[in-house]
Design a protein around this motif. Structure first.
Motif, PDB file in Angstrom:
ATOM      1  N   GLN A 112     116.929   4.810 102.795  1.00  0.00           N
ATOM      2  CA  GLN A 112     115.816   4.251 102.031  1.00  0.00           C
ATOM      3  C   GLN A 112     114.486   4.572 102.706  1.00  0.00           C
ATOM      4  O   GLN A 112     113.526   4.947 102.052  1.00  0.00           O
ATOM      5  CB  GLN A 112     115.994   2.744 101.880  1.00  0.00           C
ATOM      6  N   LYS A 113     114.450   4.472 104.019  1.00  0.00           N
ATOM      7  CA  LYS A 113     113.233   4.796 104.769  1.00  0.00           C
ATOM      8  C   LYS A 113     112.907   6.293 104.642  1.00  0.00           C
ATOM      9  O   LYS A 113     111.758   6.679 104.418  1.00  0.00           O
ATOM     10  CB  LYS A 113     113.428   4.419 106.234  1.00  0.00           C
ATOM     11  N   GLN A 114     113.914   7.121 104.758  1.00  0.00           N
ATOM     12  CA  GLN A 114     113.737   8.571 104.645  1.00  0.00           C
ATOM     13  C   GLN A 114     113.241   8.949 103.246  1.00  0.00           C
ATOM     14  O   GLN A 114     112.319   9.760 103.100  1.00  0.00           O
ATOM     15  CB  GLN A 114     115.061   9.257 104.948  1.00  0.00           C
ATOM     16  N   LEU A 115     113.819   8.358 102.218  1.00  0.00           N
ATOM     17  CA  LEU A 115     113.425   8.645 100.847  1.00  0.00           C
ATOM     18  C   LEU A 115     112.004   8.154 100.558  1.00  0.00           C
ATOM     19  O   LEU A 115     111.229   8.831  99.879  1.00  0.00           O
ATOM     20  CB  LEU A 115     114.420   8.006  99.884  1.00  0.00           C
ATOM     21  N   HIS A 116     111.664   7.002 101.079  1.00  0.00           N
ATOM     22  CA  HIS A 116     110.314   6.459 100.914  1.00  0.00           C
ATOM     23  C   HIS A 116     109.274   7.416 101.503  1.00  0.00           C
ATOM     24  O   HIS A 116     108.259   7.722 100.868  1.00  0.00           O
ATOM     25  CB  HIS A 116     110.236   5.090 101.586  1.00  0.00           C
ATOM     26  N   ASN A 117     109.533   7.903 102.710  1.00  0.00           N
ATOM     27  CA  ASN A 117     108.610   8.846 103.345  1.00  0.00           C
ATOM     28  C   ASN A 117     108.552  10.167 102.586  1.00  0.00           C
ATOM     29  O   ASN A 117     107.480  10.772 102.465  1.00  0.00           O
ATOM     30  CB  ASN A 117     109.011   9.089 104.800  1.00  0.00           C
ATOM     31  N   LEU A 118     109.675  10.635 102.081  1.00  0.00           N
ATOM     32  CA  LEU A 118     109.718  11.877 101.318  1.00  0.00           C
ATOM     33  C   LEU A 118     108.879  11.774 100.047  1.00  0.00           C
ATOM     34  O   LEU A 118     108.114  12.682  99.719  1.00  0.00           O
ATOM     35  CB  LEU A 118     111.166  12.231 100.960  1.00  0.00           C
ATOM     36  N   LEU A 119     108.991  10.645  99.341  1.00  0.00           N
ATOM     37  CA  LEU A 119     108.219  10.460  98.114  1.00  0.00           C
ATOM     38  C   LEU A 119     106.726  10.391  98.408  1.00  0.00           C
ATOM     39  O   LEU A 119     105.915  10.924  97.653  1.00  0.00           O
ATOM     40  CB  LEU A 119     108.681   9.194  97.395  1.00  0.00           C
ATOM     41  N   LYS A 120     106.368   9.760  99.501  1.00  0.00           N
ATOM     42  CA  LYS A 120     104.948   9.711  99.863  1.00  0.00           C
ATOM     43  C   LYS A 120     104.437  11.108 100.229  1.00  0.00           C
ATOM     44  O   LYS A 120     103.300  11.446  99.908  1.00  0.00           O
ATOM     45  CB  LYS A 120     104.721   8.750 101.022  1.00  0.00           C
ATOM     46  N   ASN A 121     105.249  11.915 100.897  1.00  0.00           N
ATOM     47  CA  ASN A 121     104.848  13.278 101.235  1.00  0.00           C
ATOM     48  C   ASN A 121     104.739  14.164  99.988  1.00  0.00           C
ATOM     49  O   ASN A 121     103.969  15.121  99.980  1.00  0.00           O
ATOM     50  CB  ASN A 121     105.812  13.904 102.231  1.00  0.00           C
TER      51      ASN A 121
END
Length: 176
Positions: A62-71
């Motif tokens: 979830q943390k990885q996906l959150h950062n990916l979407l922000k990038n």
């Protein structure tokens, strides 16, 4: 008056067209507001629902996906956790009603809410999510609903018991 007589019909139509261009959105709206709108259709509000049995793996993804979407410059409105669901599973001995073993499984759930996603980027996002999905984690993407907001909060059993007790006693007292 002489000015209007000198203008020919072509000049008057040019003036009217230029005025219409300046006020394309409405009477008092500037023309650049139309240029700021997205050329591609946008999805309103979507929920990316992640479910899994292993808490650390789900939390890390979830943390990885959150950062990916922000990038990817996707508007991440919010992300939250849903209280775990407890499921009791029993296995039985062959050809009998006797319980051989019992297991308690906890299903964890995380929701990432995204808004204003261009329709061109959504298939890319879905493929990226599926490509990086760890084992034991399932994903579901759907529009936001009111039920999602209700499931977000844990009901306070003590507060509900006190409210029902107050109703049994005749309701709250009214002071003026």
């Amino acid at each position: 008056m002489n000015i209007f007589r000198r203008l020919c019909l072509k000049d008057i139509t040019k003036i009217i067209q230029s005025e219409a261009r300046c006020y394309s959105g409405g009477l008092y709206e500037p023309h650049y507001l139309d240029e700021m709108k997205s050329k591609t259709p946008l999805y309103d509000t979507l929920n990316i629902i992640l479910r899994g049995y292993d808490y650390p793996i789900l939390e890390n993804y979830q943390k990885q996906l959150h950062n990916l979407l922000k990038n990817m410059e996707i508007d991440v409105e919010e992300s939250w956790a849903i209280p775990p669901q407890h499921i009791q599973i029993s296995t039985y001995k062959p050809k009998s009603d006797l319980v051989q073993s019992q297991f308690l499984l906890k299903t964890y759930e995380r929701i990432i809410q995204i808004t204003d996603v261009p329709s061109i980027q959504l298939p890319i996002i879905i493929r990226v999510i599926e490509a990086g999905l760890p084992a034991g984690v399932s994903v579901n993407i759907r529009p936001h609903e009111e039920a999602d907001e209700e499931n977000r909060y844990i009901p306070d059993s003590e507060l509900n018991a006190l409210k029902s007790e107050l109703e049994e006693l005749g309701g709250p007292s009214k002071k003026k």
